[in-house]
Write an enzyme that holds these catalytic residues in place. Sequence first.
Site, PDB file in Angstrom:
ATOM      1  N   ASP A   1     -42.056  13.765  50.431  1.00  0.00           N
ATOM      2  CA  ASP A   1     -40.840  13.285  51.083  1.00  0.00           C
ATOM      3  C   ASP A   1     -39.797  13.112  49.985  1.00  0.00           C
ATOM      4  OD1 ASP A   1     -42.498  13.066  53.288  1.00  0.00           O
ATOM      5  OD2 ASP A   1     -42.088  10.940  53.652  1.00  0.00           O
TER       6      ASP A   1
ATOM      7  N   HIS B   1     -48.580  16.391  47.899  1.00  0.00           N
ATOM      8  CA  HIS B   1     -49.525  17.273  48.578  1.00  0.00           C
ATOM      9  C   HIS B   1     -49.343  18.712  48.111  1.00  0.00           C
ATOM     10  CE1 HIS B   1     -50.817  14.289  51.751  1.00  0.00           C
ATOM     11  NE2 HIS B   1     -49.790  13.678  51.166  1.00  0.00           N
TER      12      HIS B   1
ATOM     13  N   SER C   1     -40.025   8.732  41.565  1.00  0.00           N
ATOM     14  CA  SER C   1     -39.998   9.780  40.566  1.00  0.00           C
ATOM     15  C   SER C   1     -39.506  11.094  41.164  1.00  0.00           C
ATOM     16  CB  SER C   1     -41.370   9.949  39.926  1.00  0.00           C
ATOM     17  OG  SER C   1     -41.242  10.596  38.682  1.00  0.00           O
TER      18      SER C   1
END
Length: 278
Positions: A86, A142, A227
């Site tokens: 995201d 992911h 980050s």
Amino acid sequence: MANTVFRLMTELSSRKWVSRLTGSFAKSRASRTFIPKFIQAYHIPAEEAEKNIQDYNSLNEFFTRRLRPGMRPIDADPMSLVSPVDAVITAMGPLQNNVIPQVKGQDYLLEELLNYSPRMETYKDGYMFVLYLSPTDYHRIHSPVTGRQTESEHIPGKVYPVNDKGMTFMRSVLSRNERLITYMSHDCGEVAVVKVGALNVSSIQYADPERTSWQKGDELAYFEFGSTVVLLVQQGTFIANEQLHIGSKVKMGERLGTLVDLQATRPYRRVAPETVQS
């Protein structure tokens, strides 16, 4: 003058011992009292979390939370490349002569980002996305493709902030901060998932350090606090989603574009691809 002061204060606050101290507190049971305030301050959709808020034992445990099943559909087209996180897209486009151009007004040399790895030749005319995760975002990373690890490299470095101000006024943050790079081969070529540490990130962790292959959307790693991920795609193997642009908000599993089989004459596309649940 203000920018000089900012750089000086950032240098002082970005020492590893400061990051470790902050990380130690965030992992302590005492920090769990800050979870509701953290949710409120950053407007975090807590209803997506795998567990109830009171079941998290520390702020760090909540920050690195998993999501409830089905919260992030994974694009099911076998030729799609999906967002690993995201994030907000802060840069995207073709690399230009081994340069990642204009990330918050700065150019980055591919060789410095990848620590002079021989694998940089694979990406010198490829495609890149710079994906910034704010404290609001889900912080697990992911796999953007179905593939296997060909190499992994941990590069020690600084912990400068990767927010707008840090990226604008500090020099070469992405190439100077700590990085954990996963190189992955897939049916059409190779991608590199460059995970860049940041202020207050005491570590970047693989979800399963022993694992070396993933299906698209499988959990790869996670950040402790905000980050950035730099996603690099081998030259000639990718066509970007034309609907995306700098400033677009993407979710993990969302289609970033179409992979191109180098052995084929044209990219394979599916009309209205279905989605599967992660």
